[in-house]
Design an enzyme around this catalytic site. Sequence first.
Site, PDB file in Angstrom:
ATOM      1  N   ASP A   1      39.560  38.688  37.613  1.00  0.00           N
ATOM      2  CA  ASP A   1      37.788  38.991  38.129  1.00  0.00           C
ATOM      3  C   ASP A   1      38.031  38.914  39.593  1.00  0.00           C
ATOM      4  OD1 ASP A   1      37.964  36.256  39.299  1.00  0.00           O
ATOM      5  OD2 ASP A   1      37.281  35.394  37.180  1.00  0.00           O
TER       6      ASP A   1
ATOM      7  N   LYS B   1      38.376  42.546  31.576  1.00  0.00           N
ATOM      8  CA  LYS B   1      38.420  41.336  31.867  1.00  0.00           C
ATOM      9  C   LYS B   1      37.844  40.208  31.017  1.00  0.00           C
ATOM     10  CE  LYS B   1      36.047  37.480  33.622  1.00  0.00           C
ATOM     11  NZ  LYS B   1      34.814  36.752  32.951  1.00  0.00           N
TER      12      LYS B   1
END
Length: 213
Positions: free
Chosen positions: A139, A121
């Site tokens: 996320d 991420k």
Amino acid sequence: MTKQQRYQFVLDYFEKHNPGAETELIYHNPYQLLVAVILSAQCTDKRVNMTTPAIFEKYPDIKSLSHAAFDELFPLIKSISYPNNKAKHLIGMARMVMEDFDGEIPDTVPELIKLPGVGRKTANVVTSVVYHQPNMAVDTHVFRVAARVGLTQNAKTPLQAEQQLVRHIPKEKIYRAHHWLILHGRYICVARNPKCDQCGIRKACKYYAHLTG
DNA sequence: ATCCCGAGGG
DNA sequence: CCCTCTGGAT
């Protein structure tokens, strides 16, 4: 509604009703962004922004951070989540950048992921924001919203969701789409009891369709 | 109590 | 795959 139409509707809607410039991480170069994103895990951007000025003053670049003492860095971030891990990660990250990447923040996801404290991420955020690569950072918000709306199908991991999203979103919109989905997830499509009555994309939403029969 | 733009380790 | 890390706001 086909998947293509669903994407079209959602992207058009957000383009017109931009959820807006919300509180975002404050940074002035790749080094600062990388540090800020590492710190942002399970923590609001606002709180990260309160801590970063002192960090960047004491450690203005990757080299100075690589020489940081844990006991001096820790107090600067102890008011955010997981200060122990993050202090360790920041110093380890800086050292690896110095030793393995000649002091330059890497510009590819596979390289960034090698750094301590940098997962997929974070790597996607850095490469998309700083280096303008068409990467989608997934996320919890993006993962949840995309699954609910039906932008992703049977995605079991963030990586699977990422691959499906990237396949369907025009390159130039990927980063904005990332942000739109996050803000939508934060304020409307919240984890528990999503506010479908306030949702502008519900007519393209599988979850809402299922909800209303 | 629950949530914040997760990552590493077992 | 699940567990841990672990602070502050709401």
